[in-house]
Design a protein around this motif. Sequence first.
Motif, PDB file in Angstrom:
ATOM      1  N   MET A   1      -5.561  -3.418  28.919  1.00 53.02           N
ATOM      2  CA  MET A   1      -5.938  -2.762  27.881  1.00 53.02           C
ATOM      3  C   MET A   1      -7.298  -2.742  27.163  1.00 53.02           C
ATOM      4  O   MET A   1      -7.152  -4.024  26.762  1.00 53.02           O
ATOM      5  N   ASP A   2      -7.703  -1.743  25.972  1.00 55.27           N
ATOM      6  CA  ASP A   2      -8.368  -1.567  25.242  1.00 55.27           C
ATOM      7  C   ASP A   2      -8.125  -1.867  23.542  1.00 55.27           C
ATOM      8  O   ASP A   2      -7.291  -1.350  23.860  1.00 55.27           O
ATOM      9  N   GLU A   3      -9.128  -1.507  23.113  1.00 57.57           N
ATOM     10  CA  GLU A   3      -8.757  -2.014  21.316  1.00 57.57           C
ATOM     11  C   GLU A   3      -8.254  -0.728  21.256  1.00 57.57           C
ATOM     12  O   GLU A   3      -7.067  -0.843  20.502  1.00 57.57           O
ATOM     13  N   ALA A   4      -8.370   0.580  21.735  1.00 58.30           N
ATOM     14  CA  ALA A   4      -8.215   1.684  21.107  1.00 58.30           C
ATOM     15  C   ALA A   4      -6.480   1.981  21.677  1.00 58.30           C
ATOM     16  O   ALA A   4      -5.701   2.288  21.026  1.00 58.30           O
ATOM     17  N   GLN A   5      -5.693   1.211  22.757  1.00 60.48           N
ATOM     18  CA  GLN A   5      -4.630   1.581  23.199  1.00 60.48           C
ATOM     19  C   GLN A   5      -4.083   0.248  22.271  1.00 60.48           C
ATOM     20  O   GLN A   5      -2.923   0.929  22.027  1.00 60.48           O
ATOM     21  N   PHE A   6      -4.945  -0.891  22.022  1.00 60.92           N
ATOM     22  CA  PHE A   6      -3.784  -1.369  20.900  1.00 60.92           C
ATOM     23  C   PHE A   6      -3.490  -0.768  20.025  1.00 60.92           C
ATOM     24  O   PHE A   6      -2.148  -1.236  19.122  1.00 60.92           O
ATOM     25  N   GLN A   7      -4.557  -0.251  19.380  1.00 57.56           N
ATOM     26  CA  GLN A   7      -4.829   0.485  17.753  1.00 57.56           C
ATOM     27  C   GLN A   7      -3.135   1.828  18.279  1.00 57.56           C
ATOM     28  O   GLN A   7      -2.255   1.745  16.697  1.00 57.56           O
ATOM     29  N   LYS A   8      -3.117   2.099  18.729  1.00 58.62           N
ATOM     30  CA  LYS A   8      -2.195   3.129  19.114  1.00 58.62           C
ATOM     31  C   LYS A   8      -0.339   2.994  19.657  1.00 58.62           C
ATOM     32  O   LYS A   8       0.304   3.437  18.897  1.00 58.62           O
ATOM     33  N   GLN A   9      -0.734   1.624  19.977  1.00 56.69           N
ATOM     34  CA  GLN A   9       0.573   0.337  20.084  1.00 56.69           C
ATOM     35  C   GLN A   9       1.251  -0.007  18.590  1.00 56.69           C
ATOM     36  O   GLN A   9       2.057   0.147  17.955  1.00 56.69           O
ATOM     37  N   ARG A  10      -0.187  -0.309  18.049  1.00 57.26           N
ATOM     38  CA  ARG A  10      -0.068  -0.650  16.362  1.00 57.26           C
ATOM     39  C   ARG A  10       0.507   0.325  15.463  1.00 57.26           C
ATOM     40  O   ARG A  10       1.848   0.113  14.514  1.00 57.26           O
ATOM     41  N   ASP A  11      -0.162   1.358  15.375  1.00 58.62           N
ATOM     42  CA  ASP A  11       0.585   2.858  15.396  1.00 58.62           C
ATOM     43  C   ASP A  11       1.900   2.753  15.045  1.00 58.62           C
ATOM     44  O   ASP A  11       2.903   2.998  14.552  1.00 58.62           O
ATOM     45  N   VAL A  12       2.279   2.953  16.859  1.00 60.62           N
ATOM     46  CA  VAL A  12       3.518   3.575  17.233  1.00 60.62           C
ATOM     47  C   VAL A  12       5.037   2.223  16.391  1.00 60.62           C
ATOM     48  O   VAL A  12       5.120   2.700  16.263  1.00 60.62           O
ATOM     49  N   MET A  13       4.133   1.100  16.805  1.00 62.91           N
ATOM     50  CA  MET A  13       5.207   0.292  16.117  1.00 62.91           C
ATOM     51  C   MET A  13       5.590   0.375  14.526  1.00 62.91           C
ATOM     52  O   MET A  13       6.705   0.310  14.384  1.00 62.91           O
ATOM     53  N   VAL A  14       4.500   0.419  14.031  1.00 61.42           N
ATOM     54  CA  VAL A  14       4.641   0.833  12.512  1.00 61.42           C
ATOM     55  C   VAL A  14       5.443   1.939  12.425  1.00 61.42           C
ATOM     56  O   VAL A  14       6.675   1.499  11.510  1.00 61.42           O
ATOM     57  N   ARG A  15       5.369   2.773  13.307  1.00 63.54           N
ATOM     58  CA  ARG A  15       5.990   4.456  12.896  1.00 63.54           C
ATOM     59  C   ARG A  15       7.590   3.687  13.657  1.00 63.54           C
ATOM     60  O   ARG A  15       8.722   4.284  12.628  1.00 63.54           O
ATOM     61  N   SER A  16       7.533   3.872  14.147  1.00 61.74           N
ATOM     62  CA  SER A  16       9.284   3.337  15.175  1.00 61.74           C
ATOM     63  C   SER A  16       9.929   2.185  14.497  1.00 61.74           C
ATOM     64  O   SER A  16      10.944   2.407  14.387  1.00 61.74           O
ATOM     65  N   GLN A  17       8.838   1.572  13.818  1.00 62.06           N
ATOM     66  CA  GLN A  17      10.613  -0.007  13.859  1.00 62.06           C
ATOM     67  C   GLN A  17      10.178  -0.258  12.612  1.00 62.06           C
ATOM     68  O   GLN A  17      11.386  -0.783  12.059  1.00 62.06           O
ATOM     69  N   ILE A  18       9.325   0.422  12.201  1.00 62.76           N
ATOM     70  CA  ILE A  18       8.496  -0.443  10.400  1.00 62.76           C
ATOM     71  C   ILE A  18       9.386   0.332   9.310  1.00 62.76           C
ATOM     72  O   ILE A  18       9.915   0.217   8.661  1.00 62.76           O
ATOM     73  N   GLU A  19       9.237   1.822   9.483  1.00 60.67           N
ATOM     74  CA  GLU A  19       8.574   3.118   8.389  1.00 60.67           C
ATOM     75  C   GLU A  19      10.006   3.277   9.009  1.00 60.67           C
ATOM     76  O   GLU A  19      10.785   3.815   7.617  1.00 60.67           O
ATOM     77  N   ALA A  20      10.644   3.305   9.960  1.00 59.47           N
ATOM     78  CA  ALA A  20      11.783   4.756  10.419  1.00 59.47           C
ATOM     79  C   ALA A  20      12.838   3.247  10.180  1.00 59.47           C
ATOM     80  O   ALA A  20      13.826   3.814   9.647  1.00 59.47           O
ATOM     81  N   ARG A  21      12.532   1.983   9.756  1.00 60.61           N
ATOM     82  CA  ARG A  21      13.331   0.922   9.025  1.00 60.61           C
ATOM     83  C   ARG A  21      13.443   0.939   7.477  1.00 60.61           C
ATOM     84  O   ARG A  21      14.172   0.247   6.985  1.00 60.61           O
ATOM     85  N   GLY A  22      12.573   1.872   7.003  1.00 59.98           N
ATOM     86  CA  GLY A  22      12.816   2.199   5.477  1.00 59.98           C
ATOM     87  C   GLY A  22      12.071   1.138   4.979  1.00 59.98           C
ATOM     88  O   GLY A  22      11.866   1.101   3.232  1.00 59.98           O
ATOM     89  N   ILE A  23      10.686   0.277   4.943  1.00 55.99           N
ATOM     90  CA  ILE A  23       9.553  -0.548   4.260  1.00 55.99           C
ATOM     91  C   ILE A  23       8.407   0.862   4.249  1.00 55.99           C
ATOM     92  O   ILE A  23       8.548   1.180   4.958  1.00 55.99           O
ATOM     93  N   GLN A  24       8.513   0.800   2.397  1.00 59.61           N
ATOM     94  CA  GLN A  24       7.839   1.828   2.331  1.00 59.61           C
ATOM     95  C   GLN A  24       6.383   1.289   1.492  1.00 59.61           C
ATOM     96  O   GLN A  24       6.085   2.186   0.982  1.00 59.61           O
ATOM     97  N   ASP A  25       6.165   0.511   1.523  1.00 62.61           N
ATOM     98  CA  ASP A  25       4.964  -0.292   0.789  1.00 62.61           C
ATOM     99  C   ASP A  25       4.091  -0.025   1.675  1.00 62.61           C
ATOM    100  O   ASP A  25       3.587  -0.674   2.215  1.00 62.61           O
ATOM    101  N   GLU A  26       2.876   0.846   0.607  1.00 66.16           N
ATOM    102  CA  GLU A  26       1.924   1.264   1.362  1.00 66.16           C
ATOM    103  C   GLU A  26       0.913   0.204   2.062  1.00 66.16           C
ATOM    104  O   GLU A  26       0.196   0.179   3.121  1.00 66.16           O
ATOM    105  N   ARG A  27       0.453  -1.233   1.390  1.00 67.86           N
ATOM    106  CA  ARG A  27      -0.220  -1.394   2.024  1.00 67.86           C
ATOM    107  C   ARG A  27       0.101  -2.710   3.119  1.00 67.86           C
ATOM    108  O   ARG A  27      -0.168  -2.972   3.780  1.00 67.86           O
TER     109      ARG A  27
END
Length: 214
Positions: A1-27
């Motif tokens: 896997m290359d860095e762009a793919q890892f970045q994509k996985q991180r974006d999905v992780m933040v959206r589906s696991q973290i924002e979806a469960r109510g974390i709102q602090d932008e930083r």
Amino acid sequence: MDEAQFQKQRDVMVRSQIEARGIQDERVLAAMRTVPRHCFLPADLVEEAYEDHPLGIGCRQTISQPFMVALMTQLLELRPEDRVLEIGTGSGYQSAILSELVNEVITIERHAELALQAQQRLHDLGFLNVQVHVGDGTLGWEDAAPYDAIIVTAASPAIPKALKKQLGQQGRLICPTGDRKAQQLTRIIRCGNAFEQHQSINCVFVPLIGEEGW
Ligand code: SAH
């Protein structure tokens, strides 16, 4: 896997696991999108880096679930000028998240092997405002006290007294407390010599082993 793919996985992780469960602090969300979690894992677990659970990091220890890292970080209410103490360096991942958000991070690990690995990794990845020490973190780290925030990433029967002492005015401390098998995230805020206490969610962490732990 290359860095762009890892970045994509991180974006999905933040959206589906973290924002979806109510974390709102932008930083906090930005730090979770930036720090390459896969670089903090043993080679055979890299592919699982962005999954929704804790993972083994050697010495019978674990890197916490991404959501747990985000929640604990948000509860610290960090400001860019803060100095933060972390107990339980482990892989160094939580330290890297803190490093993105504050001026200075001091982190303590009782396993020299993990501490050394984390120190090298943090240095190689350019997280240069983190100091790693080997020792019993239940006693805190007096030299750089008081701290604006303290995070304990292992489970304790109660909040260690030394850590309360090293917390500055209006300082926030977060620690999983309970018994060996199950805990609750406990947060205290220092007001003079009193501490306001709030309970957060249930959790399961590896034990804090030391003079004021188990
Ligand atoms: N924050 C870590 C998770 C670490 S797991 C990460 O992001 O990867 C908890 C860690 O606490 C383990 O590495 C364990 O060795 C360490 N630990 C347990 N008791 C400790 C103590 N008294 N002082 C310092 N570290 C301790």
